[in-house]
Design an enzyme around this catalytic site. Structure first.
Site, short mmCIF file in Angstrom:
data_model
loop_
_atom_site.label_atom_id
_atom_site.label_comp_id
_atom_site.label_asym_id
_atom_site.label_seq_id
_atom_site.Cartn_x
_atom_site.Cartn_y
_atom_site.Cartn_z
N LYS A 288 31.66 -76.65 -45.05
CA LYS A 288 30.68 -75.87 -44.29
C LYS A 288 29.39 -76.69 -44.22
CE LYS A 288 29.19 -71.08 -43.89
NZ LYS A 288 29.47 -69.71 -44.30
N GLU A 377 35.33 -53.89 -47.19
CA GLU A 377 34.50 -52.68 -47.23
C GLU A 377 35.30 -51.47 -47.72
OE1 GLU A 377 34.51 -54.90 -44.76
OE2 GLU A 377 32.45 -55.65 -44.80
N ARG A 405 34.04 -49.77 -41.25
CA ARG A 405 35.36 -50.16 -41.78
C ARG A 405 35.84 -49.24 -42.90
NH1 ARG A 405 36.95 -55.77 -41.22
NH2 ARG A 405 37.02 -55.86 -38.95
C1 LIG Z 1 33.64 -56.68 -41.75
C2 LIG Z 1 32.57 -57.72 -41.98
N1 LIG Z 1 31.94 -57.76 -43.16
C3 LIG Z 1 30.99 -58.68 -43.38
C4 LIG Z 1 30.64 -59.57 -42.42
C5 LIG Z 1 29.49 -60.55 -42.63
N2 LIG Z 1 29.96 -61.93 -42.59
C6 LIG Z 1 29.77 -62.72 -41.51
S1 LIG Z 1 30.35 -64.24 -41.72
C7 LIG Z 1 30.85 -63.90 -43.27
C8 LIG Z 1 31.51 -64.97 -44.08
C9 LIG Z 1 32.77 -65.41 -43.47
O1 LIG Z 1 33.34 -66.39 -44.27
P1 LIG Z 1 34.47 -67.29 -43.67
O2 LIG Z 1 35.41 -66.46 -42.89
O3 LIG Z 1 35.05 -68.07 -44.79
O4 LIG Z 1 33.73 -68.21 -42.65
P2 LIG Z 1 32.68 -69.39 -42.94
O5 LIG Z 1 31.33 -68.80 -42.70
O6 LIG Z 1 32.86 -69.86 -44.34
O7 LIG Z 1 33.01 -70.42 -41.95
C10 LIG Z 1 30.54 -62.59 -43.62
C11 LIG Z 1 30.80 -61.98 -44.93
C12 LIG Z 1 31.31 -59.48 -41.19
N3 LIG Z 1 31.01 -60.28 -40.16
N4 LIG Z 1 32.27 -58.55 -41.00
#
Ligand SMILES: Cc1ncc(C[n+]2csc(CCOP(=O)(O)OP(=O)(O)O)c2C)c(N)n1
Length: 638
Positions: A288, A377, A405
């Site tokens: 990342k 969630e 959710r």
């Molecule tokens: C249902 C939900 N909960 C929380 C989030 C907030 N959120 C946005 S990006 C993220 C992290 C995602 O991690 P990953 O899929 O590994 O992607 P990366 O950012 O590491 O590329 C979170 C928790 C969300 N978008 N949707």
């Protein structure tokens, strides 16, 4: 200012242009694309690290697949900036997340390349599977369906529900697992450990190398490639010591792990995978923030850093001479620690938002009492319910939009059993630049209709603290406290904790003829309006109702007897919200008073600053004042 793209990137109007390039040129496109993202985000803000991490993957996917005919779905979509830039939106990219500009997430209305609208995590595999099954049904057997999902998003239950279905659906589906060991904060849980194990496991690396060795030759095998590959692959597997692979147990073909920054290897692998039918997963390892040293180092800060100096890496923060009010989330975080120090029953729970919610303050101070449960969630709610059955008092902090959710869990696991779970709904109301997928517009309506649930909103920091303290008292039952994104209004916010009687509002000022009833921090707009009207001799009332449920009925009786006109203001949907609760009260008690409700209409409201969106919906200070004047003026006319 429009940022100029590099020489090759400038020539790419659509992915078809990419497909004419040779491998060296693809490498150059990756460099230029990465630079273009850095140039833009440093000036205009937005998500950062995630898009940098998938630059090679993005180029390789559009190169290898025939998008948009082949359907590419990005999970969450915060990593899709490169995708937007390569799919005809480069020249508009400076408007990303700006009012009336491009959305920060893929959006079907914006481009045919955005196969599915996203923002909430863990939806991509289900959506891609739906598309794959539809293609199968329509006989479009040449069509590919690709879900790109991060290891963080893979922790969401929906992703597993989809894998479980896809494994037996036999549809043409490729899941690309973008494994960077990060969510917004470091990824958590047993799956993360499993992915690390699989990445370092000798047996698997051996299997991988041999399978890839064979796959590398597939193209040379001509029309029988699929058959030969499957034979060779099973022979290799049979000859190796059987080691269970989670994805293979779910009947996916597992490939990888591969280096997600090696554009040459990625394009070759993806092209080969096109020839393998059925459900398959490609495990890609990426970093990342790749290519921007500071973002690689501190991945949480650089998830969405705001604007910054791209040379020095200094993140720009507005400097003030005087102390500023804190963010509501920080008041929550610090108050959690304070409450937990006084009351050993208090626990903290967040589904993957430790820094976003500031529960990380408690996680650092009391690691055994505050939990990040992953992007989960539903689990966060029922886990909290479980804690509550044992006499503990969980504060489950979930953004309003993500609480959608966990709704059944709130009803079934918490409210029907009248358990003492406190739901702190951050980002309630308009979320701002993240747009409609992230606006927290519905929670007043969806929480208010559940038996046993208390629904409250503080007007300021001190009220937030008092509501949290109140909710932590014994036998309070399910208790919602909603508060918005951003700063409060009190620089001196560490006020002594006081218990509030549930279902009581506050008089901010008495007035004549007309009064405003507000719910939450939006009440501070009403304070401004009252001041401005006072200057021209108009004295109206203002009450901060604090609870949408139970309503302060005693106060409402007084209000409906005292005033002829009432304006309700809320940062939430009008259907079923706070204003609706007031109307229900009025009708149930047969008052005949003119009521005007201000809030969010029944429409999809796009992204923009919170103030801009309040303005568009007519409840910024100007809109509230206009409504007051109109109502007073109308009565003069009559
Ligand atoms: C249902 C939900 N909960 C929380 C989030 C907030 N959120 C946005 S990006 C993220 C992290 C995602 O991690 P990953 O899929 O590994 O992607 P990366 O950012 O590491 O590329 C979170 C928790 C969300 N978008 N949707």
């Amino acid at each position: 200012m429009i940022i100029q793209p590099g020489e090759l990137l400038a020539q790419i109007q659509a992915p078809a242009d990419l497909r004419h390039l040779n491998q060296e040129q693809l490498l150059q496109v990756c460099q230029e694309l990465r630079q273009f993202i850095i140039d833009n985000v440093s000036i205009y803000g937005g998500h950062f690290g995630a898009s940098l991490g998938v630059v090679e993957l993005t180029v390789a996917l559009h190169y290898a697949f025939n998008t948009p005919y082949d359907q590419l779905i990005w999970d969450v979509g915060h990593q899709a900036y490169g995708h937007k830039i390569l799919t005809g939106r480069r020249d508009l990219f400076h408007t990303n997340r700006k009012y009336n500009g491009l959305s920060g997430f893929p959006k079907r209305k914006e481009s045919p390349f955005d196969a599915f609208g996203v923002g909430h995590s863990s939806t991509s595999i289900s959506a891609a599977l739906g598309m794959a099954v539809a293609s199968q049904y329509k006989g479009e057997n040449d069509r590919q369906h690709i879900a790109v999902i991060g290891d963080g998003s893979m922790t969401g239950g929906m992703a597993f529900e989809a894998l479980n279905h896809a494994g037996v659906a036999n549809a043409n589906l490729l899941v690309v697992l973008n494994d960077n060991c990060m969510s917004i904060d470091p990824n958590v849980g047993a799956l993360k450990e499993y992915l690390t194990d699989i990445t370092t496991s000798r047996t698997y690396n051996k299997l991988r190398d041999e399978v890839w060795g064979v796959l590398g030759k597939i193209s040379k095998f001509g029309p029988n490639a699929q058959y030969i590959a499957s034979k060779v692959e099973s022979a290799i597997k049979a000859s190796l010591l059987k080691q269970s692979n989670l994805f293979e147990s779910l009947k996916f073909r597992y490939f990888g792990p591969v280096d997600g920054h090696d554009i040459h290897h990625l394009t070759a692998v993806l092209k080969d995978l096109k020839n393998i039918p059925g459900p398959k997963i490609l495990h890609c390892l990426t970093v990342k923030g790749k290519g921007f040293a500071l973002a690689e180092k501190d991945q949480t800060i650089w998830h969405a850093p705001g604007t910054f100096d791209k040379i020095t890496g200094e993140i720009y923060r507005v400097q003030y001479d005087t102390p500023q009010p804190p963010k509501y989330q920080d008041v929550f975080g610090h108050t959690m620690v304070e409450l937990a120090q006084q009351n050993s029953k208090i626990m903290g729970v967040t589904p993957a938002m430790p820094s976003g919610s500031s529960l990380n303050i408690m996680m650092a101070a009391m690691p055994h009492r505050a939990f990040d449960v992953g992007i989960a969630e539903q689990h966060a709610v029922t886990f909290s319910a479980g804690l509550a059955t044992q006499g503990l008092i969980p504060f489950c902090n979930i953004y309003s939009t993500f609480m959608q959710r966990g709704y059944d869990q709130v009803v079934h696991d918490v409210c029907l059993q009248d358990l003492n779970v406190v739901f702190c709904l951050d980002r309630a109301g308009f979320a701002g630049d993240d747009g409609p997928t992230h606006h927290g517009n519905y929670d007043i309506a969806y929480m208010r209709c559940i038996p046993n649930m208390v629904v409250s909103a503080p007007m300021n920091e001190s009220e937030l603290r008092n509501l949290m303290y109140t909710a932590s008292q014994p036998d309070m039952g399910p208790f919602t406290i909603r508060y918005p994104r951003g700063q409060g209004v009190m620089p001196e916010w560490r006020t002594p904790l006081q218990q509030i009687e549930v279902g009581t509002g506050r008089v901010i000022q008495e007035g004549e003829e007309l009064t405003i009833l507000t719910f939450g921090p939006i009440g501070n707009y009403a304070v401004e309006v009252c001041k401005s009207l006072k200057k021209v001799g108009i004295e109206i009332g203002h009450y901060d109702m604090r609870f949408a449920k139970p309503l302060d009925e005693k106060l409402l009786h007084q209000i409906f007897q005292q005033y002829d006109k009432v304006i309700t203001v809320e940062d939430g949907c009008l259907q079923g919200g706070f204003g609706s609760a007031v109307l229900e009260f009025m009708v149930d008690h047969q008052y005949h008073v003119q009521v005007k409700r201000l809030g969010i209409p029944d429409a999809v409201i796009e992204h923009g600053s919170q103030l801009q969106l309040h303005h568009d919906c007519g409840y910024d200070p100007e809109g509230i004042e206009r409504t007051v004047r109109e109502m007073i003026f109308q009565s003069v006319q009559v």
